[in-house]
Design an enzyme around this catalytic site. Structure first.
Site, short mmCIF file in Angstrom:
data_model
loop_
_atom_site.label_atom_id
_atom_site.label_comp_id
_atom_site.label_asym_id
_atom_site.label_seq_id
_atom_site.Cartn_x
_atom_site.Cartn_y
_atom_site.Cartn_z
N ASP A 110 42.04 42.00 40.15
CA ASP A 110 41.21 43.02 39.48
C ASP A 110 40.56 43.95 40.51
OD1 ASP A 110 41.73 41.80 36.98
OD2 ASP A 110 40.22 40.29 37.43
N HIS A 156 38.29 37.28 33.90
CA HIS A 156 39.61 37.84 34.13
C HIS A 156 40.39 37.98 32.82
CE1 HIS A 156 43.27 39.03 36.10
NE2 HIS A 156 43.92 38.04 35.52
#
Ligand SMILES: NC(=O)C1=CN([C@@H]2O[C@H](COP(=O)(O)OP(=O)(O)OC[C@H]3O[C@@H](n4cnc5c(N)ncnc54)[C@H](O)[C@@H]3O)[C@@H](O)[C@H]2O)C=CC1
Ligand SMILES: O=C([O-])CC(=O)C(=O)O
Length: 339
Positions: free
Chosen positions: A173, A200
């Site tokens: 990310d 996530h």
């Protein structure tokens, strides 16, 4: 990038290593998969790794034989997919990286993987708790927001849980957030360090652009945030049924492993965002949260608070915390009901 490490940084490692262990065994569980193979390759290129232990229910020894021909010093071994194989693979491991589990197909959420991956991760966590209870465990298998609590519950049930040693890998990310802003601002992505907090999956992924000194407004900002939150979907869609991100994830997993090894070998100030057992939002019932984490010889050294956010980012955080709570309790409940 790892093979290109300069001689001085390798010497630097020796200088750091007077009190740290020089043997660093890294095990990969799920080593023959889409992530496992390139991850094993990158770890073979990392001079900090001295032993590379590759396990999969199918194909571990083959990947090991292939990777072992690369002319770097580390020993590589692939293990049979049975109880003796995983025991030998894990014994003495300092780091265990777990990308074992099924990936998404178009139209699925990460949570749709829960039914298959929860038991895979639970069983591998049991093996880790039995054979390498003091190792750093790096969870890549999705849904990370639930598979990290699953691993923690297994370790707790065996009386060996150390919250400083369990990490949900959210590095991809951060990598995406840096790359995507660099595309908009025409900057060098390697110099961008965008903080990404939360978890996530989808709305739990919260980029904190304001702290990096970038200002996006209106639809451009919304599109950026959406791309970071749903970057995984972009790849799933493009792969059209053939899985999800593997190569970028391998790079992200190798980067996180390298950071942990650096910290274990005495380097100070190594910081990576990661999804960990965190005090930051426990008062709101959220036991695990990703924020900047300083790494040290014992795993988590210090968990940094999120810091100053804009009103807009606070709105994203509020949604994130609500979703995270559900994802976490789902993982905890699974282990209680399916020990
Ligand atoms: N944390 C993150 O940022 C990311 C996580 N992922 C997740 O990583 C996982 C793996 O993805 P891919 O490598 O693309 O999948 P893949 O299907 O290509 O590979 C998974 C591997 O795990 C192995 N495996 C399955 N059960 C196992 C067990 N019990 N023990 C050992 N090995 C086992 C399979 O044989 C296979 O080789 C998925 O759950 C995916 O969603 C993927 C990308 C990013
Ligand atoms: O999207 C997926 O399913 C795989 C993943 O976690 C990512 O690429 O961030």
């Amino acid at each position: 990038m790892f093979a290109a490490r300069s001689a001085s940084s390798i010497l630097g490692r020796r200088a750091f290593s007077t009190t740290a262990r020089l043997d660093s065994k890294v095990a990969v569980l799920g080593a023959a998969g889409g992530i496992g193979q390139p991850l094993s390759l990158l770890l073979k290129l990392n001079p900090r790794v001295t032993d590379l232990a590759l396990y999969d229910i199918k194909g571990g020894p083959g990947v090991a034989a292939d990777v072992s021909h690369i002319n770097t010093k580390s020993k590589v071994k692939g293990y049979a997919p049975d109880a003796a194989g995983i025991k030998e693979c894990l014994t003495g491991a300092e780091i265990v990286v777990i990308p074992a589990g099924v990936p998404r197909k178009p139209g699925m959420t990460r949570d749709d993987l829960f039914n298959t991956n929860a038991s895979i991760v639970r069983d591998l966590a049991k093996a880790c708790a039995d054979h390498c209870p003091k190792a750093n465990i790096l969870i890549i298998a999705n849904p990370v927001n639930s598979t990290v609590p699953i691993t923690a519950e297994v370790f707790k049930s065996k009386g060996v849980y150390d919250p400083k040693r369990l990490f949900g890998v959210t590095t991809l990310d951060v990598v995406r957030a840096s790359r995507f802003i660099s595309e908009l601002k025409n900057t060098d992505p390697a110099q961008e360090a965008i903080l990404v907090v939360g978890g996530h999956s989808g709305a739990t992924i919260v980029p904190v652009l304001s702290q990096a000194g970038h200002n996006l407004e209106g639809s451009e900002r919304d599109a950026y945030v959406n791309r970071v939150q749903f970057g995984g979907d972009e790849v799933v869609k493009a792969k059209d049924g053939a899985g999800s991100a593997t190569l970028s994830m391998a790079m992200a997993g190798a980067r996180f492993t390298e950071s942990l090894l650096k910290a274990a070998q005495g380097e100070k100030g190594v910081i990576e965002p990661s999804f960990v057992d965190s005090p930051l939002y426990k008062d709101q019932g959220v036991e695990y949260f990703a924020s900047n984490v300083e790494l040290g010889p014992n795993g988590v050294e210090k968990i940094h608070p999120v810091g100053k956010v804009t009103e807009y980012e606070q709105g994203l955080l509020d949604v994130c915390l609500k979703d995270l709570k559900g994802n976490i309790s789902k993982g905890v409940k699974f282990v209680k009901e399916n020990p």
